[in-house]
Design a protein around this motif. Structure first.
Motif, short mmCIF file in Angstrom:
data_model
loop_
_atom_site.label_atom_id
_atom_site.label_comp_id
_atom_site.label_asym_id
_atom_site.label_seq_id
_atom_site.Cartn_x
_atom_site.Cartn_y
_atom_site.Cartn_z
N UNK A 156 -39.52 -6.05 37.64
CA UNK A 156 -38.28 -5.82 38.53
C UNK A 156 -38.53 -5.83 39.96
N UNK A 157 -37.57 -6.33 40.75
CA UNK A 157 -37.84 -6.38 42.27
C UNK A 157 -37.70 -4.80 42.45
N UNK A 158 -38.27 -4.23 43.55
CA UNK A 158 -38.38 -2.92 44.25
C UNK A 158 -37.73 -3.02 45.56
N UNK A 159 -36.86 -2.15 45.77
CA UNK A 159 -36.38 -2.07 47.25
C UNK A 159 -36.48 -0.77 48.00
N UNK A 160 -37.11 -1.07 49.07
CA UNK A 160 -37.41 0.18 49.85
C UNK A 160 -36.51 0.36 51.03
N UNK A 161 -35.92 1.33 51.13
CA UNK A 161 -34.94 1.91 52.22
C UNK A 161 -35.57 2.56 53.10
N UNK A 162 -35.26 2.36 54.50
CA UNK A 162 -36.06 3.09 55.76
C UNK A 162 -35.12 2.90 56.72
N UNK A 163 -35.29 3.79 57.63
CA UNK A 163 -34.68 3.91 59.04
C UNK A 163 -35.65 3.79 60.22
N UNK A 164 -35.59 3.12 61.16
CA UNK A 164 -36.30 3.03 62.34
C UNK A 164 -35.41 3.41 63.51
N UNK A 165 -35.82 4.13 64.50
CA UNK A 165 -35.48 4.59 65.68
C UNK A 165 -36.12 3.92 66.87
N UNK A 166 -35.74 3.32 67.61
CA UNK A 166 -36.56 2.44 68.60
C UNK A 166 -36.10 2.54 70.07
N UNK A 167 -36.94 3.02 70.99
CA UNK A 167 -36.75 3.25 72.26
C UNK A 167 -37.48 2.16 73.11
N UNK A 168 -36.83 1.25 73.80
CA UNK A 168 -37.44 0.48 74.43
C UNK A 168 -37.62 0.48 75.92
N UNK A 169 -38.38 -0.18 76.58
CA UNK A 169 -38.55 -0.35 78.18
C UNK A 169 -38.93 -1.52 78.42
N UNK A 170 -38.28 -2.25 79.56
CA UNK A 170 -38.59 -3.55 79.93
C UNK A 170 -38.93 -4.62 78.91
N UNK A 171 -38.17 -4.68 77.80
CA UNK A 171 -38.30 -5.60 76.55
C UNK A 171 -39.36 -5.28 75.78
N UNK A 172 -39.95 -4.10 75.82
CA UNK A 172 -41.03 -3.60 74.92
C UNK A 172 -40.69 -2.57 74.31
N UNK A 173 -41.39 -2.25 73.14
CA UNK A 173 -41.02 -0.80 72.41
C UNK A 173 -41.97 0.29 73.07
#
Length: 139
Positions: free
Chosen positions: A109-126
């Motif tokens: 069976x397929x496995x689904x992995x749920x997650x959350x990412x919070x991303x802060x950027x500066x000048x187009x980079x992480x």
């Protein structure tokens, strides 16, 4: 012109989950960028916190090298994400459901992995990425 949240996110997914290219992944971060996984235990295979582009490059290269390959590659067609744009133009949140084909609990069976990412950027980079996912996935 600075990269959009969608471009930044897509590049991050491609460099990391899809191609496991530590060099490309590290280049998405600012020189002093931080990549952390707050829910991961200190002794897990996945690094809990990496500070600076070069530490991200080295730690992720070592992590990718240890991968056996039987974890599979995400199915892009079945996986979904939603980006939440915040009032702060340098911050966005990614809500992700990643689907892996047929490498379930021995039943195919397929496995689904749920997650959350919070991303802060500066000048187009992480500048800072917090990746909240199930620690058991990387231990």
């Amino acid at each position: 012109m600075s990269a959009s949240p969608d471009e930044i996110f897509r590049n991050y997914v491609y460099a990391g989950a899809l191609t496991r290219n530590a060099d490309a992944l590290a280049e998405l971060f600012t020189e002093d960028g931080v990549l952390e996984a707050p829910l991961v235990p200190a002794d897990a295979a996945f690094p809990k916190r990496m500070e600076g582009r070069e530490e991200i490059r080295g730690a992720m290269a070592a992590y990718y090298e240890r991968q056996t390959g039987d974890g599979g590659v995400p199915n892009v067609e079945k996986s979904r994400y939603v980006l939440h744009i915040t009032d702060d133009p340098d911050v966005f949140i990614a809500e992700i459901d990643t689907v892996f084909d047929g490498n379930g609990e021995g039943d195919g069976a397929d496995v689904t992995v749920s997650l959350v990412q919070i991303v802060r950027t500066r000048d187009g980079k992480i500048a800072h990425l917090r990746d909240y996912f199930t620690p058991g996935l990387v231990s």
